[in-house]
Design a protein around this motif. Structure first.
Motif, short mmCIF file in Angstrom:
data_model
loop_
_atom_site.label_atom_id
_atom_site.label_comp_id
_atom_site.label_asym_id
_atom_site.label_seq_id
_atom_site.Cartn_x
_atom_site.Cartn_y
_atom_site.Cartn_z
N GLY A 164 -1.53 28.20 18.33
CA GLY A 164 -0.26 27.94 17.65
C GLY A 164 -0.29 26.74 16.73
O GLY A 164 0.65 26.51 15.97
N TRP A 165 -1.39 25.96 16.79
CA TRP A 165 -1.55 24.80 15.91
C TRP A 165 -1.57 25.25 14.46
O TRP A 165 -2.06 26.35 14.14
CB TRP A 165 -2.85 24.09 16.25
CG TRP A 165 -3.23 22.96 15.34
CD1 TRP A 165 -2.93 21.65 15.49
CD2 TRP A 165 -4.04 23.06 14.15
NE1 TRP A 165 -3.49 20.91 14.47
CE2 TRP A 165 -4.16 21.75 13.63
CE3 TRP A 165 -4.64 24.12 13.47
CZ2 TRP A 165 -4.87 21.48 12.47
CZ3 TRP A 165 -5.35 23.84 12.31
CH2 TRP A 165 -5.46 22.54 11.83
N ARG A 166 -1.04 24.42 13.56
CA ARG A 166 -1.08 24.73 12.14
C ARG A 166 -1.49 23.50 11.34
O ARG A 166 -1.07 22.38 11.66
CB ARG A 166 0.27 25.23 11.64
CG ARG A 166 0.63 26.63 12.10
CD ARG A 166 -0.33 27.67 11.53
NE ARG A 166 -0.05 29.01 11.99
CZ ARG A 166 -0.55 29.57 13.08
NH1 ARG A 166 -1.38 28.86 13.86
NH2 ARG A 166 -0.26 30.80 13.42
N PRO A 167 -2.31 23.68 10.29
CA PRO A 167 -2.69 22.55 9.45
C PRO A 167 -1.54 22.09 8.58
O PRO A 167 -0.61 22.88 8.29
CB PRO A 167 -3.83 23.13 8.60
CG PRO A 167 -3.53 24.59 8.51
CD PRO A 167 -2.92 24.95 9.83
N TYR A 168 -1.57 20.84 8.17
CA TYR A 168 -0.56 20.26 7.28
C TYR A 168 0.85 20.58 7.75
O TYR A 168 1.65 21.20 7.05
CB TYR A 168 -0.80 20.74 5.85
CG TYR A 168 -2.13 20.30 5.30
CD1 TYR A 168 -2.45 18.95 5.22
CD2 TYR A 168 -3.09 21.23 4.89
CE1 TYR A 168 -3.68 18.52 4.75
CE2 TYR A 168 -4.33 20.81 4.41
CZ TYR A 168 -4.62 19.45 4.34
OH TYR A 168 -5.84 19.03 3.87
#
Length: 436
Positions: A164-168
């Protein structure tokens, strides 16, 4: 609005100079003089206010590099498919850089700093303000509240994305809110997050310089208005592998170029979708047709959730994609140790026979492999000896478990591919369902 605000600022500054020098017109108060100058500005004030307004709306004159690209587009209109926008992105990047420690690299900033007076004061104020924002963002990134580009290692990145992590993004509670479309603020947040989370003890000077440059490129190209260029760069990295995908993207965009329709189609669909042809890419951008496409599967054989926006189909007004952090212990542990199962190829060899899978067969093949891999991994993580292993040993054990899952599905697929018999596949699927 920008023009009028700047004009009033210039009028006040001019009136203040006159007051200090005792040159205010006779019988005219300071406030009245400001209004006079606002109503009847000098040519210099009009030019300065216009430049300020153009700068703040990213409509000022393009630089030499951007002008060269615009000239090339005029001679070769097909370049609009790759770089539809030039001047505005160029100005956004410059606007952001002028408010960072790198600002003196720009010629017009150096001119302002050398000019002295109000120009110098404004240039310094911009740098200090933007740098202050970056320092704050860097501290939040180190505390885990803001994310940057993420790890360079592809598997580590995939493992994080699966959790579920997302960049920026900005993390609030268990949700990630992407900020990369909120320019020019996104540039400062992204650069600060990348620099704050860089592992300096593992890199030399050249690596650090490359990472700084890479961060600047990421925070410039990773935008919706730069999607054409971003796709083209990805195509150039491996033309043989990405050529078909790139042609599908371009053909779909030309056949259905309306972003609002594409947004509506996406908003009505809870899942990401696979596209295997030009027709699929057109369906992908059409409401009512997109849901006919097969769901895109993650590495554990589960449908990937579609990106969601608070603004719905009109998300251009609220361009902040959201992602919920997974509570699945498997995904959380896999993200922690940076493990993800390898992606299965769309073919395999049994004996001396090479089996090519159709898109439908490949979808079932990867779904079964992913789901069996997930079940095996959960059992492994729940075993008594798991906690005694170090992270390298855990990744090795999970890799072996994933290979067993691939071998089992290959064995079950062979009768189906050679003679159309599904008994082994159905039996494998039944066992899988029974274990859930």
């Amino acid at each position: 609005m920008n023009y009028e605000a700047e004009l009033r600022t210039l009028a006040r500054r001019e009136a203040l100079v006159e007051k200090r020098q005792g040159q205010l017109p006779s019988g005219v108060k300071f406030s009245q003089r400001i209004e006079q100058l606002v109503q009847n500005p000098t040519a210099k004030m009009i030019e300065a206010a216009g430049e300020h307004a153009r700068n703040n709306t990213f409509n000022n004159k393009a630089g030499a590099f951007a002008s060269a690209i615009m000239s090339a587009k005029a001679k070769a209109p097909w370049l609009n498919l790759i770089v539809p926008f030039v001047r505005t992105p160029d100005n956004i990047v410059k606007f952001g850089l002028k408010r960072t420690p790198a600002a003196p690299l720009l010629a017009d900033v150096r001119e302002d700093l050398m000019a002295g007076g109000a120009k110098q004061e404004r240039a310094i104020a911009r740098i200090l303000w933007g740098t202050g924002v970056m320092v704050g963002a860097g501290m939040l990134a180190q505390a885990g509240y803001i994310t940057g580009a993420g790890p360079d290692d592809k598997k580590e990145r995939q493992a994080l994305l699966a959790s579920g992590w997302r960049p920026y993004s900005i993390k609030v509670g268990g949700k990630y809110y992407e900020y990369n479309r909120l320019d020019p603020f996104a540039q400062w947040l992204g650069l600060a997050s990348d620099m704050a989370t860089l592992k300096y003890d593992e890199k030399d000077g050249a690596d650090i310089a490359a990472n700084v440059l890479g961060s600047l490129v990421n925070n410039t190209i990773n935008k919706t208005y730069m999607q054409g260029l971003s796709n083209f760069v990805e195509f150039l990295q491996d033309p043989k592998r990405n050529g078909e995908w790139y042609l599908r993207q371009q053909a779909g965009t030309m056949a259905q170029p309306f972003t609002l329709l594409s947004n509506i189609a996406s908003e009505q669909d809870p899942f990401a979708r696979e596209t295997n042809s030009v027709l699929d890419q057109i369906k992908y951008r059409m409401p009512g047709l997109r849901t006919d496409l097969p769901t895109r599967l993650d590495q554990f054989g589960e449908p990937m959730a579609n990106r969601t926006y608070p603004g719905g189909p009109f998300s251009i007004a609220a361009p902040i994609a959201q992602s919920q952090e997974s509570s699945d212990p498997l995904r959380q542990e896999a993200a922690r140790i940076g493990w993800t199962p390898s992606t299965a190829a769309d073919h395999f060899t049994s004996g001396k026979v090479r089996h090519e899978l159709t898109p439908t067969q490949y979808h079932e093949y990867t779904q079964l492999i992913g789901q069996i891999t997930a079940n095996n991994a959960r059992r492994l993580m729940a075993s008594k000896g798991w906690s005694a292993l170090d992270d390298d040993q855990k990744r090795d054990a999970l890799d072996k478990s994933a290979k067993k899952a691939r071998d089992a599905v290959k064995l079950a697929m062979i009768p189906y591919l050679t003679s159309g018999k599904r008994a082994a596949l159905d039996r494998l699927r039944g066992q899988l369902e029974a274990q859930r």
